[in-house]
Design a protein around this motif. Structure first.
Motif, mmCIF file in Angstrom:
data_model
loop_
_atom_site.group_PDB
_atom_site.id
_atom_site.type_symbol
_atom_site.label_atom_id
_atom_site.label_comp_id
_atom_site.label_asym_id
_atom_site.label_seq_id
_atom_site.Cartn_x
_atom_site.Cartn_y
_atom_site.Cartn_z
ATOM 1 N N MET A 35 43.950 49.267 -10.844
ATOM 2 C CA MET A 35 43.070 48.974 -9.722
ATOM 3 C C MET A 35 42.474 50.285 -9.227
ATOM 4 S SD MET A 35 45.272 46.174 -7.587
ATOM 5 C CE MET A 35 43.950 45.980 -6.393
ATOM 6 N N THR A 36 41.326 50.207 -8.634
ATOM 7 C CA THR A 36 40.684 51.403 -8.100
ATOM 8 C C THR A 36 40.496 51.253 -6.604
ATOM 9 O OG1 THR A 36 38.458 50.527 -8.473
ATOM 10 C CG2 THR A 36 39.450 51.831 -10.254
ATOM 11 N N ILE A 37 40.628 52.365 -5.904
ATOM 12 C CA ILE A 37 40.371 52.396 -4.474
ATOM 13 C C ILE A 37 39.164 53.295 -4.262
ATOM 14 C CG2 ILE A 37 41.247 53.095 -2.214
ATOM 15 C CD1 ILE A 37 43.993 52.312 -3.070
ATOM 16 N N THR A 38 38.113 52.733 -3.737
ATOM 17 C CA THR A 38 36.871 53.478 -3.607
ATOM 18 C C THR A 38 37.051 54.669 -2.679
ATOM 19 O OG1 THR A 38 36.179 52.022 -1.806
ATOM 20 C CG2 THR A 38 35.444 51.451 -4.044
ATOM 21 N N LEU A 39 36.210 55.681 -2.890
ATOM 22 C CA LEU A 39 36.344 56.923 -2.157
ATOM 23 C C LEU A 39 36.202 56.715 -0.656
ATOM 24 C CD1 LEU A 39 36.737 59.967 -2.170
ATOM 25 C CD2 LEU A 39 34.273 60.229 -2.558
ATOM 26 N N TRP A 40 35.276 55.848 -0.237
ATOM 27 C CA TRP A 40 35.073 55.695 1.205
ATOM 28 C C TRP A 40 36.311 55.138 1.886
ATOM 29 C CZ3 TRP A 40 35.534 51.311 4.096
ATOM 30 C CH2 TRP A 40 35.457 50.076 3.435
ATOM 31 N N ARG A 41 37.045 54.280 1.203
ATOM 32 C CA ARG A 41 38.278 53.740 1.788
ATOM 33 C C ARG A 41 39.337 54.827 1.897
ATOM 34 N NH1 ARG A 41 40.436 49.048 -1.581
ATOM 35 N NH2 ARG A 41 42.051 49.097 0.028
ATOM 36 N N ARG A 42 39.416 55.674 0.898
ATOM 37 C CA ARG A 42 40.395 56.766 0.950
ATOM 38 C C ARG A 42 40.035 57.770 2.041
ATOM 39 N NH1 ARG A 42 40.249 59.377 -4.301
ATOM 40 N NH2 ARG A 42 38.605 57.994 -5.033
ATOM 41 N N LEU A 43 38.733 58.039 2.193
ATOM 42 C CA LEU A 43 38.304 58.977 3.234
ATOM 43 C C LEU A 43 38.559 58.396 4.622
ATOM 44 C CD1 LEU A 43 34.986 60.450 1.795
ATOM 45 C CD2 LEU A 43 37.331 61.302 1.573
ATOM 46 N N LEU A 44 38.353 57.099 4.782
ATOM 47 C CA LEU A 44 38.638 56.459 6.060
ATOM 48 C C LEU A 44 40.129 56.564 6.388
ATOM 49 C CD1 LEU A 44 37.768 54.786 8.500
ATOM 50 C CD2 LEU A 44 38.049 52.718 7.096
ATOM 51 N N ALA A 45 40.966 56.377 5.373
ATOM 52 C CA ALA A 45 42.412 56.500 5.582
ATOM 53 C C ALA A 45 42.790 57.920 5.980
ATOM 54 C CB ALA A 45 43.165 56.091 4.317
ATOM 55 N N GLU A 46 42.186 58.918 5.316
ATOM 56 C CA GLU A 46 42.488 60.311 5.656
ATOM 57 C C GLU A 46 41.993 60.660 7.056
ATOM 58 O OE1 GLU A 46 44.194 62.888 3.846
ATOM 59 O OE2 GLU A 46 44.920 60.994 3.002
ATOM 60 N N PHE A 47 40.802 60.184 7.408
ATOM 61 C CA PHE A 47 40.252 60.431 8.740
ATOM 62 C C PHE A 47 41.137 59.800 9.813
ATOM 63 C CE2 PHE A 47 37.823 58.785 12.320
ATOM 64 C CZ PHE A 47 37.167 59.918 12.778
ATOM 65 N N THR A 48 41.461 58.527 9.640
ATOM 66 C CA THR A 48 42.231 57.801 10.644
ATOM 67 C C THR A 48 43.654 58.344 10.747
ATOM 68 O OG1 THR A 48 40.931 55.822 10.119
ATOM 69 C CG2 THR A 48 42.928 55.514 11.430
ATOM 70 N N GLY A 49 44.268 58.587 9.608
ATOM 71 C CA GLY A 49 45.637 59.097 9.614
ATOM 72 C C GLY A 49 45.743 60.465 10.263
ATOM 73 N N THR A 50 44.795 61.362 9.936
ATOM 74 C CA THR A 50 44.819 62.692 10.539
ATOM 75 C C THR A 50 44.540 62.618 12.030
ATOM 76 O OG1 THR A 50 43.964 63.580 8.438
ATOM 77 C CG2 THR A 50 43.975 65.062 10.334
ATOM 78 N N ALA A 51 43.609 61.745 12.430
ATOM 79 C CA ALA A 51 43.311 61.580 13.856
ATOM 80 C C ALA A 51 44.548 61.107 14.612
ATOM 81 C CB ALA A 51 42.165 60.586 14.039
ATOM 82 N N LEU A 52 45.249 60.124 14.079
ATOM 83 C CA LEU A 52 46.437 59.609 14.760
ATOM 84 C C LEU A 52 47.563 60.638 14.766
ATOM 85 C CD1 LEU A 52 46.440 55.919 13.495
ATOM 86 C CD2 LEU A 52 45.836 56.761 15.778
ATOM 87 N N LEU A 53 47.663 61.433 13.708
ATOM 88 C CA LEU A 53 48.677 62.493 13.674
ATOM 89 C C LEU A 53 48.433 63.502 14.787
ATOM 90 C CD1 LEU A 53 51.008 64.096 12.463
ATOM 91 C CD2 LEU A 53 49.386 65.057 10.798
ATOM 92 N N VAL A 54 47.199 63.958 14.934
ATOM 93 C CA VAL A 54 46.893 64.933 15.981
ATOM 94 C C VAL A 54 47.019 64.300 17.366
ATOM 95 C CG1 VAL A 54 45.113 66.456 16.924
ATOM 96 C CG2 VAL A 54 45.463 66.323 14.462
ATOM 97 N N THR A 55 46.649 63.036 17.482
ATOM 98 C CA THR A 55 46.862 62.342 18.747
ATOM 99 C C THR A 55 48.339 62.350 19.122
ATOM 100 O OG1 THR A 55 44.954 60.892 18.384
ATOM 101 C CG2 THR A 55 46.586 60.147 19.970
ATOM 102 N N ALA A 56 49.203 62.131 18.138
ATOM 103 C CA ALA A 56 50.643 62.154 18.394
ATOM 104 C C ALA A 56 51.113 63.549 18.786
ATOM 105 C CB ALA A 56 51.399 61.668 17.158
#
Length: 253
Positions: free
Chosen positions: A7-28
């Motif tokens: 299966m493939t995960i498109t780049l935009w989905r991976r970038l959204l995950a990295e953006f959201t995950g990093t944002a929540l990490l810094v929020t924490a």
């Protein structure tokens, strides 16, 4: 076991995950720092304990949440190591992916600081006045970053990547205490933390020194991996969290 279909995960989905995950990490990181100073205004040690525990737990949970989508790097040095170590075997990020990951991580980190500031009724952006310019702090960043790189890729190489959420969270939580810099170990998070004038902040003028030290730590970590795990690059596609056996991610999609 399943049919092991690719299966493939498109780049935009991976970038959204990295953006959201990093944002929540810094929020924490930032939010728990603000809460710690509110609850324990006269005890810096207790503030650091509260901040480090919240950060370690949040990081472990975020890796579990976003790892199956993007690998949950949340960190440009992890992404850079993934590209560098996997480039010969064709297992790591492509140069295009790496560029996208770094941009998403940096933007996410800035948004995370802004979100934390707003949640605690502070100005959306308040540049930190906390100077962190000293050789011993830079050395702490070299140690923290090298250890993180070694941990993440050693887990992948030895087939223990499923332990990454707990192991990485535990390492960062511990490194808060055994490094002089309180273990930023992440250029994106370092930049993001410049946007909050609170407990977790870092003055903008101090950011370049920390980032340079983190890059040096990246080089040291890769050097140690080359000596200890010469074929670590073969496991680059399993960093940080491997996908399910029935949904192998093609990072080069």
């Amino acid at each position: 076991m399943g049919d092991n279909r690719l299966m493939t995960i498109t780049l935009w989905r991976r970038l959204l995950a990295e953006f959201t995950g990093t944002a929540l990490l810094v929020t924490a990181v930032v939010g728990s720092g603000i809460m710690a100073t509110t609850l324990s205004p006269d005890d810096v040690g207790l503030q650091l304990l509260e901040n480090s525990i919240a950060t370690a737990f949040a990081l472990a949970v975020l890796i579990m949440m976003f790892g199956p989508v993007s690998g949950a790097h949340f960190n440009p040095v992890v992404s850079a190591a993934d590209w560098f170590l996997g480039r010969r075997a064709g297992t790591g990020l492509t140069p295009r992916d790496l560029g996208g990951y770094v941009v998403a991580q940096v933007l996410g980190a800035i948004v995370g600081s802004v979100l934390a500031n707003l949640m605690f009724d502070l100005a959306a952006v308040g540049f930190s006045g906390k100077d962190r310019v000293a050789g011993h702090l830079w050395l702490g960043e070299v140690v923290a970053t090298a250890g993180l790189i070694l941990l993440v890729f050693a887990l992948a190489r030895s087939g223990r990547a499923p332990a990454a959420p707990a192991a990485v969270g535990a390492y960062i939580g511990a490194a808060y205490w055994f490094t002089s810099s309180t273990s930023f170990a992440n250029p994106a998070v370092t930049i993001g933390r410049a946007f909050t004038d609170t407990f977790a902040g870092i003055a903008p003028a101090s950011v370049p020194g920390f980032v340079v030290a983190q890059v040096v730590g990246l080089a040291v970590g890769i050097g140690l991996l080359a000596a200890l795990y010469p074929d670590a690059g073969a496991a680059a596609e399993r960093v940080v969290v491997p996908t399910d056996e029935d949904a192998t991610v093609n990072h080069r999609s």
